[in-house]
Design a protein around this motif. Structure first.
Motif, PDB file in Angstrom:
ATOM      1  N   TRP A  33     -33.309 -30.369 -75.293  1.00  0.00           N
ATOM      2  CA  TRP A  33     -32.090 -29.869 -75.873  1.00  0.00           C
ATOM      3  C   TRP A  33     -32.286 -28.392 -76.442  1.00  0.00           C
ATOM      4  CZ3 TRP A  33     -27.366 -32.541 -76.975  1.00  0.00           C
ATOM      5  CH2 TRP A  33     -27.726 -33.647 -76.686  1.00  0.00           C
ATOM      6  N   CYS A  34     -31.420 -27.429 -76.114  1.00  0.00           N
ATOM      7  CA  CYS A  34     -31.320 -26.038 -76.554  1.00  0.00           C
ATOM      8  C   CYS A  34     -30.204 -25.612 -77.651  1.00  0.00           C
ATOM      9  CB  CYS A  34     -31.148 -25.117 -75.161  1.00  0.00           C
ATOM     10  SG  CYS A  34     -32.601 -25.435 -74.075  1.00  0.00           S
ATOM     11  N   GLY A  35     -30.656 -24.945 -78.389  1.00  0.00           N
ATOM     12  CA  GLY A  35     -29.616 -24.091 -79.144  1.00  0.00           C
ATOM     13  C   GLY A  35     -28.977 -23.382 -78.412  1.00  0.00           C
ATOM     14  N   PHE A  36     -27.558 -23.228 -78.607  1.00  0.00           N
ATOM     15  CA  PHE A  36     -26.532 -22.489 -77.785  1.00  0.00           C
ATOM     16  C   PHE A  36     -25.559 -21.875 -78.893  1.00  0.00           C
ATOM     17  CE2 PHE A  36     -23.789 -22.386 -73.913  1.00  0.00           C
ATOM     18  CZ  PHE A  36     -24.625 -21.518 -73.317  1.00  0.00           C
ATOM     19  N   ASP A  37     -25.360 -20.301 -78.507  1.00  0.00           N
ATOM     20  CA  ASP A  37     -24.477 -19.796 -79.468  1.00  0.00           C
ATOM     21  C   ASP A  37     -23.228 -19.437 -78.378  1.00  0.00           C
ATOM     22  OD1 ASP A  37     -22.861 -17.952 -80.860  1.00  0.00           O
ATOM     23  OD2 ASP A  37     -24.756 -17.349 -81.917  1.00  0.00           O
ATOM     24  N   VAL A  38     -22.031 -19.800 -78.541  1.00  0.00           N
ATOM     25  CA  VAL A  38     -21.146 -19.289 -77.460  1.00  0.00           C
ATOM     26  C   VAL A  38     -19.977 -18.402 -78.626  1.00  0.00           C
ATOM     27  CG1 VAL A  38     -19.282 -19.730 -76.072  1.00  0.00           C
ATOM     28  CG2 VAL A  38     -21.315 -21.055 -76.025  1.00  0.00           C
ATOM     29  N   GLU A  39     -20.070 -17.105 -78.524  1.00  0.00           N
ATOM     30  CA  GLU A  39     -19.397 -16.357 -79.550  1.00  0.00           C
ATOM     31  C   GLU A  39     -19.169 -16.924 -80.990  1.00  0.00           C
ATOM     32  OE1 GLU A  39     -15.619 -15.791 -77.366  1.00  0.00           O
ATOM     33  OE2 GLU A  39     -16.637 -14.812 -75.775  1.00  0.00           O
ATOM     34  N   GLY A  40     -20.461 -17.386 -81.601  1.00  0.00           N
ATOM     35  CA  GLY A  40     -20.315 -17.756 -82.671  1.00  0.00           C
ATOM     36  C   GLY A  40     -20.240 -19.193 -83.002  1.00  0.00           C
ATOM     37  N   HIS A  41     -19.807 -20.019 -81.996  1.00  0.00           N
ATOM     38  CA  HIS A  41     -19.924 -21.464 -82.124  1.00  0.00           C
ATOM     39  C   HIS A  41     -21.160 -21.982 -81.661  1.00  0.00           C
ATOM     40  CE1 HIS A  41     -15.430 -21.393 -82.341  1.00  0.00           C
ATOM     41  NE2 HIS A  41     -15.358 -20.270 -81.228  1.00  0.00           N
ATOM     42  N   LYS A  42     -21.986 -22.539 -82.621  1.00  0.00           N
ATOM     43  CA  LYS A  42     -23.476 -22.780 -82.387  1.00  0.00           C
ATOM     44  C   LYS A  42     -23.447 -24.291 -82.402  1.00  0.00           C
ATOM     45  CE  LYS A  42     -24.722 -18.675 -84.874  1.00  0.00           C
ATOM     46  NZ  LYS A  42     -25.388 -17.919 -85.873  1.00  0.00           N
ATOM     47  N   GLY A  43     -24.500 -24.654 -81.698  1.00  0.00           N
ATOM     48  CA  GLY A  43     -24.833 -26.099 -81.651  1.00  0.00           C
ATOM     49  C   GLY A  43     -25.795 -26.442 -80.618  1.00  0.00           C
ATOM     50  N   PHE A  44     -26.004 -27.651 -80.032  1.00  0.00           N
ATOM     51  CA  PHE A  44     -27.189 -27.847 -79.285  1.00  0.00           C
ATOM     52  C   PHE A  44     -26.578 -28.498 -78.042  1.00  0.00           C
ATOM     53  CE2 PHE A  44     -29.025 -27.669 -83.159  1.00  0.00           C
ATOM     54  CZ  PHE A  44     -30.257 -26.885 -83.157  1.00  0.00           C
ATOM     55  N   VAL A  45     -27.269 -28.168 -76.627  1.00  0.00           N
ATOM     56  CA  VAL A  45     -26.731 -28.761 -75.641  1.00  0.00           C
ATOM     57  C   VAL A  45     -27.993 -29.019 -74.661  1.00  0.00           C
ATOM     58  CG1 VAL A  45     -24.556 -27.387 -75.538  1.00  0.00           C
ATOM     59  CG2 VAL A  45     -26.558 -26.578 -74.354  1.00  0.00           C
ATOM     60  N   LEU A  46     -27.560 -29.962 -73.490  1.00  0.00           N
ATOM     61  CA  LEU A  46     -28.827 -30.413 -72.949  1.00  0.00           C
ATOM     62  C   LEU A  46     -29.372 -29.333 -72.133  1.00  0.00           C
ATOM     63  CD1 LEU A  46     -27.575 -33.928 -72.049  1.00  0.00           C
ATOM     64  CD2 LEU A  46     -29.372 -33.521 -73.227  1.00  0.00           C
ATOM     65  N   SER A  47     -30.399 -29.316 -72.001  1.00  0.00           N
ATOM     66  CA  SER A  47     -31.203 -28.022 -71.260  1.00  0.00           C
ATOM     67  C   SER A  47     -30.959 -28.194 -69.631  1.00  0.00           C
ATOM     68  CB  SER A  47     -32.631 -27.824 -71.507  1.00  0.00           C
ATOM     69  OG  SER A  47     -33.042 -28.807 -71.138  1.00  0.00           O
ATOM     70  N   GLU A  48     -30.683 -29.585 -69.325  1.00  0.00           N
ATOM     71  CA  GLU A  48     -30.596 -29.700 -67.742  1.00  0.00           C
ATOM     72  C   GLU A  48     -29.435 -29.069 -67.041  1.00  0.00           C
ATOM     73  OE1 GLU A  48     -28.803 -34.218 -68.067  1.00  0.00           O
ATOM     74  OE2 GLU A  48     -31.125 -33.988 -68.080  1.00  0.00           O
ATOM     75  N   ARG A  49     -28.411 -28.872 -67.988  1.00  0.00           N
ATOM     76  CA  ARG A  49     -27.091 -28.170 -67.855  1.00  0.00           C
ATOM     77  C   ARG A  49     -26.926 -26.567 -67.812  1.00  0.00           C
ATOM     78  NH1 ARG A  49     -22.452 -31.277 -67.355  1.00  0.00           N
ATOM     79  NH2 ARG A  49     -21.783 -29.399 -66.620  1.00  0.00           N
ATOM     80  N   LEU A  50     -28.207 -26.117 -68.227  1.00  0.00           N
ATOM     81  CA  LEU A  50     -28.149 -24.523 -68.332  1.00  0.00           C
ATOM     82  C   LEU A  50     -28.841 -24.123 -67.410  1.00  0.00           C
ATOM     83  CD1 LEU A  50     -28.504 -24.495 -72.291  1.00  0.00           C
ATOM     84  CD2 LEU A  50     -26.487 -24.255 -70.919  1.00  0.00           C
ATOM     85  N   TRP A  51     -28.474 -22.776 -66.746  1.00  0.00           N
ATOM     86  CA  TRP A  51     -29.255 -21.892 -66.115  1.00  0.00           C
ATOM     87  C   TRP A  51     -29.834 -20.795 -66.892  1.00  0.00           C
ATOM     88  CZ3 TRP A  51     -29.757 -16.997 -64.140  1.00  0.00           C
ATOM     89  CH2 TRP A  51     -30.566 -16.795 -63.037  1.00  0.00           C
ATOM     90  N   GLY A  52     -31.231 -20.504 -67.122  1.00  0.00           N
ATOM     91  CA  GLY A  52     -31.615 -19.390 -67.825  1.00  0.00           C
ATOM     92  C   GLY A  52     -32.673 -20.210 -68.747  1.00  0.00           C
ATOM     93  N   THR A  53     -32.956 -21.465 -68.690  1.00  0.00           N
ATOM     94  CA  THR A  53     -34.079 -22.160 -69.642  1.00  0.00           C
ATOM     95  C   THR A  53     -35.512 -22.151 -68.905  1.00  0.00           C
ATOM     96  OG1 THR A  53     -33.493 -24.403 -69.241  1.00  0.00           O
ATOM     97  CG2 THR A  53     -32.240 -23.182 -70.961  1.00  0.00           C
ATOM     98  N   GLY A  54     -36.325 -22.538 -69.468  1.00  0.00           N
ATOM     99  CA  GLY A  54     -37.601 -23.000 -68.946  1.00  0.00           C
ATOM    100  C   GLY A  54     -38.402 -21.946 -68.315  1.00  0.00           C
ATOM    101  N   GLU A  55     -39.245 -22.023 -67.515  1.00  0.00           N
ATOM    102  CA  GLU A  55     -40.063 -20.981 -66.637  1.00  0.00           C
ATOM    103  C   GLU A  55     -39.162 -20.253 -65.785  1.00  0.00           C
ATOM    104  OE1 GLU A  55     -43.311 -20.058 -67.516  1.00  0.00           O
ATOM    105  OE2 GLU A  55     -42.984 -21.446 -69.230  1.00  0.00           O
ATOM    106  N   PRO A  56     -39.212 -19.186 -65.777  1.00  0.00           N
ATOM    107  CA  PRO A  56     -38.150 -18.336 -64.598  1.00  0.00           C
ATOM    108  C   PRO A  56     -38.947 -18.619 -63.178  1.00  0.00           C
ATOM    109  CG  PRO A  56     -39.636 -16.723 -66.167  1.00  0.00           C
ATOM    110  CD  PRO A  56     -39.934 -18.077 -66.527  1.00  0.00           C
TER     111      PRO A  56
END
Length: 157
Positions: free
Chosen positions: A134-157
């Protein structure tokens, strides 16, 4: 003998201008984000090279693949590569939602926590800490947590 009096302080000053170690700033690849709402990606590392893409998305995550002076070879979420000035980039981590369908943003980094929002693919947000998938995620002030597998930009580059 007089020459040595001037040479020793000069050598000492030159040594002070060079960093003792390169640090993480020199290691590639690394994650970055576009730090402006208008940024040009060029086909080569210089103003004389033609513009390949114009980005109009502040905080879009990019992977820095190579450094050449003030220019960075970047890779965007679609896999396109090109050169961008370092002044247009930030070390602030961000991510973009990938895949098909909406994802849920939870109040905590676990599946049983309340759902705050549903986010569609292509949404960009600032990235917080990532733990246990899970990753903390802030979309224009809307903060929460989302599954990291659905995000590009996480983990090792």
């Amino acid at each position: 003998m007089i020459r040595w009096k001037f040479l020793i302080p000069l050598v000492a000053l030159c040594g002070m201008s060079v960093p003792a170690h390169a640090g993480d700033d020199d290691k590639v690849p690394y994650w970055a984000s576009i730090d402006t709402d208008l940024a040009n990606m060029r086909v080569g590392p210089g103003e004389s090279y033609r513009i390949a893409w114009v980005y109009r998305r502040e905080h879009l995550p990019v992977k820095i693949v190579r450094r050449e002076g003030p220019w960075r070879l970047i890779e965007d979420p679609d896999g396109d590569k090109g050169w961008m000035r370092d002044l247009l980039l930030s070390r602030q981590r961000s991510a973009i939602v990938t895949g098909d369908g909406l994802i849920e943003m939870h109040a905590e980094g676990k599946a049983g926590s309340p759902v705050l929002w549903r986010i569609e693919p292509g949404v960009v947000g600032l990235l917080g800490n990532c733990e246990s998938g899970w990753c903390g995620f802030d979309v224009e002030g809307h903060k929460g947590f989302v599954l990291s597998e659905r995000l590009w930009g996480t983990g090792e580059p």
